[in-house]
Motif scaffolding. Structure first.
Motif, PDB file in Angstrom:
ATOM      1  N   CYS A 167       0.837  -1.195   0.000  1.00 50.80           N
ATOM      2  CA  CYS A 167       0.000   0.000   0.000  1.00 50.80           C
ATOM      3  C   CYS A 167       0.871   1.243   0.000  1.00 50.80           C
ATOM      4  O   CYS A 167       2.080   1.180   0.234  1.00 50.80           O
ATOM      5  CB  CYS A 167      -0.947   0.009   1.213  1.00 50.80           C
TER       6      CYS A 167
ATOM      7  N   VAL B  46       0.452   5.717   0.954  1.00 53.83           N
ATOM      8  CA  VAL B  46      -0.371   6.821   1.447  1.00 53.83           C
ATOM      9  C   VAL B  46       0.427   8.113   1.364  1.00 53.83           C
ATOM     10  O   VAL B  46       1.656   8.098   1.365  1.00 53.83           O
ATOM     11  CB  VAL B  46      -0.827   6.589   2.916  1.00 53.83           C
TER      12      VAL B  46
ATOM     13  N   HIS C  46      -0.681  11.246   6.519  1.00 51.89           N
ATOM     14  CA  HIS C  46      -1.921  10.497   6.694  1.00 51.89           C
ATOM     15  C   HIS C  46      -1.674   9.252   7.544  1.00 51.89           C
ATOM     16  O   HIS C  46      -0.564   8.726   7.567  1.00 51.89           O
ATOM     17  CB  HIS C  46      -2.491  10.093   5.336  1.00 51.89           C
TER      18      HIS C  46
ATOM     19  N   VAL D 109      -1.958   5.175   8.393  1.00 56.10           N
ATOM     20  CA  VAL D 109      -1.954   3.963   7.569  1.00 56.10           C
ATOM     21  C   VAL D 109      -2.038   2.751   8.486  1.00 56.10           C
ATOM     22  O   VAL D 109      -1.466   2.738   9.574  1.00 56.10           O
ATOM     23  CB  VAL D 109      -0.686   3.893   6.686  1.00 56.10           C
ATOM     24  N   ARG D 110      -2.783   1.731   8.035  1.00 49.48           N
ATOM     25  CA  ARG D 110      -2.931   0.477   8.783  1.00 49.48           C
ATOM     26  C   ARG D 110      -2.373  -0.672   7.947  1.00 49.48           C
ATOM     27  O   ARG D 110      -2.755  -0.837   6.797  1.00 49.48           O
ATOM     28  CB  ARG D 110      -4.411   0.192   9.099  1.00 49.48           C
TER      29      ARG D 110
ATOM     30  N   GLN E 176       0.599   6.573  12.681  1.00 48.75           N
ATOM     31  CA  GLN E 176      -0.177   7.812  12.631  1.00 48.75           C
ATOM     32  C   GLN E 176       0.580   8.955  13.315  1.00 48.75           C
ATOM     33  O   GLN E 176       0.832   8.887  14.511  1.00 48.75           O
ATOM     34  CB  GLN E 176      -1.526   7.588  13.313  1.00 48.75           C
TER      35      GLN E 176
ATOM     36  N   ALA F 251       1.901   9.049   9.138  1.00 50.18           N
ATOM     37  CA  ALA F 251       2.990   8.417   8.407  1.00 50.18           C
ATOM     38  C   ALA F 251       3.974   9.474   7.916  1.00 50.18           C
ATOM     39  O   ALA F 251       3.584  10.560   7.493  1.00 50.18           O
ATOM     40  CB  ALA F 251       2.438   7.619   7.225  1.00 50.18           C
TER      41      ALA F 251
ATOM     42  N   LEU G 256       5.375  -0.725   2.020  1.00 49.87           N
ATOM     43  CA  LEU G 256       4.669   0.520   2.320  1.00 49.87           C
ATOM     44  C   LEU G 256       5.413   1.678   1.670  1.00 49.87           C
ATOM     45  O   LEU G 256       6.617   1.864   1.899  1.00 49.87           O
ATOM     46  CB  LEU G 256       4.586   0.750   3.839  1.00 49.87           C
TER      47      LEU G 256
ATOM     48  N   ILE H 237       5.380   5.909   0.961  1.00 45.75           N
ATOM     49  CA  ILE H 237       4.882   7.192   1.467  1.00 45.75           C
ATOM     50  C   ILE H 237       5.103   8.229   0.382  1.00 45.75           C
ATOM     51  O   ILE H 237       6.238   8.459  -0.055  1.00 45.75           O
ATOM     52  CB  ILE H 237       5.600   7.609   2.770  1.00 45.75           C
TER      53      ILE H 237
END
Length: 216
Positions: free
Chosen positions: A77, A79, A83, A85-86, A130, A132, A157, A159
């Motif tokens: 993922c 983001v 923001h 992110v989980r 939280q 990110a 991940l 960013i």
């Protein structure tokens, strides 16, 4: 003599009566099954009399051990920076597994700034970041371990930088020596006043011979 629920226990392949040299009598049951549960009584008898004691044996069902299995694996993922992110997954196993998180092959401690770990009884596990930051980008690994085994999965991940909308600068026209260019810069279409020419080549040749008028 040994009794189970008032009935004599007879020696067989799974029940053995042992007597040690020091006079200790034992009843050995191997392997143990649910049928062996109940009240055991040991009776000792000689010419002068007898004595006994009783105890209760409870047989607990054997715990079934299953290695952890991922029902839902981590997903790649990305983001925008700033923001939340989980990173989420779901794992089952027996006994319930312990979870471990790594980032770029380095263990993430239980308490780290902006990061928190969550899980519930259904096997859901989550790493919440939280907010990110750019430094959080990398490869994350979730491992689940119990007595029966261990499993792991890894995801990426990314960013992204926050893009700010730029206001375009106004276009400035440089004044030139050609009066047609100056007028065109002011939004006036000079050539639209001339009649249309069928041949583009003829138009090009005629436009080169246009003489500027002092009235313009």
């Amino acid at each position: 003599m040994w009794l189970l629920n008032g009935k004599p226990v007879l020696p067989d392949a799974t029940h053995k009566m042992l007597v040690r040299e020091n006079g200790i009598h034992s009843l050995l049951i191997d392997p143990l099954t649910q049928k062996d549960a109940g009240t055991y009584t040991c009776i000792a008898t000689n010419r002068t009399g007898q004595n006994s004691f009783s105890l209760e044996l409870t047989v607990v069902a054997k715990e079934v051990k299953k290695a952890p299995v991922f029902l839902e694996k981590l997903q790649n993922c990305g983001v925008p920076e700033g923001h939340p992110v989980r990173l989420e997954g779901r794992v089952i196993g027996m006994p319930p597994p312990m979870f471990y998180w790594k980032k770029d092959n380095e263990t993430i401690p239980a308490h780290r700034e902006r990061m928190s770990m969550h899980q519930d009884t259904t096997g859901y596990v989550c790493l919440l970041i939280q907010p990110a930051k750019k430094a959080d980008a990398g490869w994350y690994t979730l491992s689940a371990k119990n007595e029966a085994g261990i499993v792991s999965c890894t995801a990426r991940l990314d960013i992204y930088a926050q893009w700010h909308q730029q206001i375009p600068q106004p276009i400035k026209y440089r004044p030139g020596g050609n009066r047609y260019a100056n007028l065109a810069g002011q939004g006036l279409d000079i050539f639209s006043a001339f009649p249309a020419v069928e041949s583009p080549m003829l138009f090009s040749s005629l436009s080169q011979n246009v003489v500027e008028s002092e009235e313009l």
